[in-house]
Structure formats: C-alpha cells, structure tokens
Design a protein around this motif. Structure first.
Motif, short mmCIF file in Angstrom:
data_model
loop_
_atom_site.label_atom_id
_atom_site.label_comp_id
_atom_site.label_asym_id
_atom_site.label_seq_id
_atom_site.Cartn_x
_atom_site.Cartn_y
_atom_site.Cartn_z
N UNK A 1 0.85 -1.19 0.00
CA UNK A 1 0.00 0.00 0.00
C UNK A 1 0.89 1.25 0.00
N UNK B 1 -3.70 4.64 -0.04
CA UNK B 1 -4.67 3.74 0.59
C UNK B 1 -5.17 2.83 -0.51
N UNK B 2 -5.56 1.63 -0.13
CA UNK B 2 -6.00 0.66 -1.14
C UNK B 2 -7.15 1.26 -1.96
N UNK B 3 -8.06 1.93 -1.25
CA UNK B 3 -9.22 2.49 -1.94
C UNK B 3 -8.80 3.56 -2.98
N UNK B 4 -7.89 4.42 -2.60
CA UNK B 4 -7.42 5.47 -3.52
C UNK B 4 -6.70 4.86 -4.72
N UNK C 1 -14.16 -2.25 -3.61
CA UNK C 1 -14.16 -0.79 -3.57
C UNK C 1 -15.02 -0.17 -4.67
N UNK D 1 -5.77 0.83 7.58
CA UNK D 1 -6.11 1.27 6.23
C UNK D 1 -7.61 1.47 6.10
N UNK D 2 -8.10 1.47 4.86
CA UNK D 2 -9.51 1.82 4.60
C UNK D 2 -10.49 0.96 5.38
N UNK E 1 -13.93 -0.56 6.29
CA UNK E 1 -15.12 -0.82 5.47
C UNK E 1 -16.29 -1.39 6.26
N UNK F 1 -10.16 -3.09 4.41
CA UNK F 1 -10.07 -3.97 3.24
C UNK F 1 -9.07 -5.08 3.52
N UNK F 2 -7.98 -4.75 4.23
CA UNK F 2 -6.94 -5.77 4.37
C UNK F 2 -6.93 -6.53 5.69
#
Lengths: 363, 127
Positions: A30, A33-36, A320, B38-39, B41, B64-65
């Motif tokens: 990463x 961010x994974x989403x970005x 996502x 991290x993100x 969710x 997510x992770x």
C-alpha cells in the motif's frame, strides 16, 4: 529466509509504502490507501511494481515443443509478438501455476518468455529443464527473474500516459500483443496485458533501468493490496489461494478457466483433463455477493441456508468499486447458477449471500 | 510518521482511546490504529444497554486488508453507539477522535481510568 526485493525497493520506501511478504518477496502492499489506488486504476491510471513475478525465457529449436508440452494452451497458435494466458498442470490435470506465455517479437527465432507467479520461477525453470532432458529436446531455459524488472501501468488513461514515453506504437497493439521498443529511453518489452481488468500495459526492462522507467511513469503508485481488490472484482485467480497444488488442488475446469485447455494438443495432464472434461466436474469456482454487511475472507465457510457445509471462501474482500462484499468459493455445480441463496459464515454469523458469475465487474 | 494523540484522552495498549465528560465516556480507536488498518469498510458494535467488563471484546473493525477486535478500556454500560458508522465507516479513517467515535458508556468505576496510558505513554508506544 531472506526475502527477495525488487530493484525499486528503495524508491518504494522513500514513497512511504508499507511492505508485505508475498511469495518470498518483500513488496509494497500500500502507498496511499487501497481504496485510492484502486480508484485511480478504475478511473484514470496507476502503476504497479510487479518485479516479483517470475520471468523465464525459452529459446532454441525445440522451445515451441517443450513449452507446448508443459502448458495447456496452444503455443503454436502464437505468432511472434503475441501472448496467451495458460496453465501448467501436473499428470492429474491439477493446476501447478497459471501464466502468460509471450512469443517474443522477433520473427527469426522461436523465443518465448513466460511469467510464473511470485516464488515459482525456480520451480518452473526446473520443470522445463527436467522435461527437456527427459524428452531429449534442445532448448535453452533461463530464469531471468533477477534480470528483468516488470512494471504494470493500468487504467483507462494508461495508453496516454505510456504513449508519451515509448516509441512502441500502442495504437497498433491489441490485447495480448507484445512489442520491443524503448520506454523513457530504456530498451524494454511492452505488452498489452495486466491483472486489473482495465486497459493496461506491462513493461519488462533490465533490472538496472527499473528506476528510470518507474520515475517516468508519473501516476499513482499502487501496491499489492489494490492489485488484489482489482483482480478479485474481475474474478481473476490468485495462485496459492484460488488454487494450490496441495492445499487446494483444482483443475482448470473447476477454476473456470477451461478455455485455456486445448485438448487437441499434447501436454502433461492432457489425458486426466480429457477425462475430467467428459465426466464433468463436481465443484466449480463461483462468485458470491453478500446481501448483508460483513467482509468475507479466505477460509470462511460457505453453507446452505440450513447450515450444511458447501465450500470455503478462497478470496474475499469489500469491493471498492461496487461497495459490496464479494468472494470466490468452490461450490457444488448445482450452485453455479446465479442467484442461489447461500450463507457465508463471518465470525460465526451466517450472512445472506447470493451466487453470481465470478466476474463481478462488466469490463 | 507522527500520529495525532490528543492530551484529553486516555489510551489502552490495544489502541482504543477514551475521553470522559460529565460522567459519560466516549470510546474510539486511535489515529495510529486507523492508519495501520487502512480503509475501514465495516464496523460491528454492541447494543445500547450492553454491560462491558474491562478488556471485554465489544466489537470488530474491518478494513479492506485486516480485521481487528475492539476492547473495552474500562468497565461500564453502553449508552450510545455511533450509528452513522454503519453506512459511513470511513469516518474512522477521516476523524478517529471526532466523527469516527465508536460508542459511549457510563463508567462503572471512574478510577479505572488511572490504569490506562496517558497521551505521553501512548505516544511512546507508537512512535
């Protein structure tokens, strides 16, 4: 065991990447961010360091014959500058690895490059060499994983971004074509391939030139985290997870990639796969979409609404793009039909789930 | 990297914060924790009225992770949960000490707060 590192490791560290151990390699998982990163690839463009993927070349008079007999797809269908997705199976038709086989863009020689998954390069090189000896063929097999860096630039704007840097005429490439040229002044191979479902390119260049190419590709750097969510939305398989020769032995038919098997060619595992094709399979890889909140993860049970065990999640995430929990699992073929009601057990809670095709995004 | 560690909170080693005001305490996860995850969710939280003991697992936050369990910094009764997180769990990333709060509780024994880490101690742990 010391982890292998990419030639770009220093750059990734400078960029503040987080790292993970993947197939014996320490790779960035990463950056932002994974989403970005995921969104950049779906809507614009992102770049990936995929130098952990293996690179093995096969050349010489019997290169075609050797590769044909060790992969399930039809290598003889490739013209120079073309590539194909394929699998490598054992005598029982079980997938050992999946790969892209490139026939290199040189009309004179029968040169191939194939790309085993991270950490499989030595094993696959050995496999090619062992069979070459056993079959008395003449071919040079070279593991070039530590010579070639591999970068991917993916997304709807990838052609524009790469086009400014390369003398390869990208408009002349079709999907699964590969061409020789320069990128940012560096000798490289450029292929229209990728693992995200978006238009995109993969670039192979000498290890020593990787930083030049990476720096020139000015766009969002993306890690393995986004690579995983992107590939899962497309239903693309992850080696070691969606198939594994011992922990989760699967044939290409079970894994939904039966189209890579050309039974009119001769290859290791052909007879077993012909029988499997005639008899049909008992289980198939199915897409799952959770109707309730929760994140499906690898190893979670899949059951009937009555709690009867059906299978196990092999890959799962919160998509996502769709903002929906999605997963892959091998289920009895009766559940291949979309819309079957099943449950994914998330920390003891059976969550309502519907089966669907494993390609979650229309691309 | 430096993280936000407000002085008016106490901290559990497992990265929850607690901030008290007029006998009610608000609980969340730290800036460090949200950054590590991290993100975010998905969040699973207890119901209002649930009794929590010190260190009890009271929910889960998933990115997510990764999946991470949540632990009660002190004992008490849940008086409110942050319902907006069900649809907008990203508040935890965006504002972990503000809109990303998880729950409010009435403390069983306010003196338990003294057993938690101060901002300085927590900063030492994560930096």
């Amino acid at each position: 065991m010391t982890l292998r590192t990419s030639p770009l490791a220093g750059r990734h560290e400078d960029a503040g990447a987080r790292f993970t151990d993947f197939g014996g390699w320490e790779m960035p998982v990463e950056f932002a961010s994974i989403r970005e990163e995921h969104a950049a690839v779906r809507s614009a463009v992102g770049k990936f360091d995929v130098s952990h993927m293996g690179q093995v070349t096969v050349s010489g008079p019997d290169a075609t014959k050797l590769t044909q007999r060790l992969t399930t797809n039809d290598v003889t269908a490739l013209d120079p500058g073309e590539a194909q997705y394929s699998t490598i199976t054992d005598e029982d038709g079980v997938i050992l690895d999946d790969t892209v086989v490139y026939r290199l863009p040189d009309g004179e020689r029968e040169d191939y490059l194939f790309v085993p998954n991270a950490g499989h390069d030595t094993e696959m090189t050995d496999r090619w060499e062992t069979h070459r000896e056993a079959w008395g063929l003449t071919a040079t097999v070279t593991d070039r994983t530590d010579e070639y860096a591999m970068l991917a630039v993916q997304g709807p704007e990838s052609k524009d971004r790469l086009g400014d840097l390369t003398d390869v005429r990208l408009s002349r490439l079709s999907r699964f074509d590969i061409a020789q040229g320069t990128v940012a002044g560096v000798e490289a191979l450029v292929a229209w391939t990728g693992y995200t479902g978006e238009q995109g390119f993969e670039i192979l260049c000498p290890w020593a030139d990787a930083e030049t190419v990476w720096a020139a590709l000015e766009c969002q750097p993306c890690g393995l985290g986004a690579r995983d969510t992107l590939r899962l939305e497309m239903g693309f398989l992850l080696s070691g997870q969606d198939f594994h020769p011992t922990e989760n032995p699967r044939t290409p038919y079970e894994a939904g990639i039966g189209w890579t098997v050309k039974l009119d060619t001769e290859f290791v595992g052909r007879d077993a796969l012909e029988a499997a094709h005639e008899e049909g399979v008992e289980e198939k890889l199915v897409g799952l979409e959770l109707v309730e909140r929760g994140v499906p993860r690898r190893g979670y049970d899949v059951t009937t609404p009555d709690g009867e065990h059906l299978g196990t999640v092999t890959s799962g995430t919160m998509s996502p793009t769709l903002d929906t929990p999605i997963a892959l699992a091998y289920l009895p073929v009766a559940y291949v039909e979309p819309g079957r009601s099943v449950r994914v057990v998330v920390r003891g809670e059976p969550k309502k789930t519907r089966t669907r095709p494993s390609q979650f995004l229309d691309r | 990297m430096s993280f936000d560690v407000p002085e008016d909170c106490r901290y559990r080693e497992s990265h929850e914060w607690i901030r008290t005001e007029d006998g009610t305490a608000r609980v969340g996860i730290t800036d460090f924790a949200q950054d590590e995850l991290g993100d975010v969710v998905f969040v699973e939280l207890p119901a209002e009225g649930d009794e929590l003991g010190t260190g009890d697992e009271f929910g889960v936050v998933e990115s997510i992770k990764a999946v991470s369990d949540l632990y009660a910094p002190v004992a008490g009764t849940v008086t409110a949960v942050n319902e907006t997180l069900r649809d907008e769990p990203e508040h935890i990333n965006e504002d972990p000490f503000g809109d990303g709060w998880l729950l409010e509780m009435e403390l069983a024994d306010e003196s338990e707060l003294d057993d938690l880490l101060s901002a300085a101690d927590y900063r030492d742990q994560v930096e």
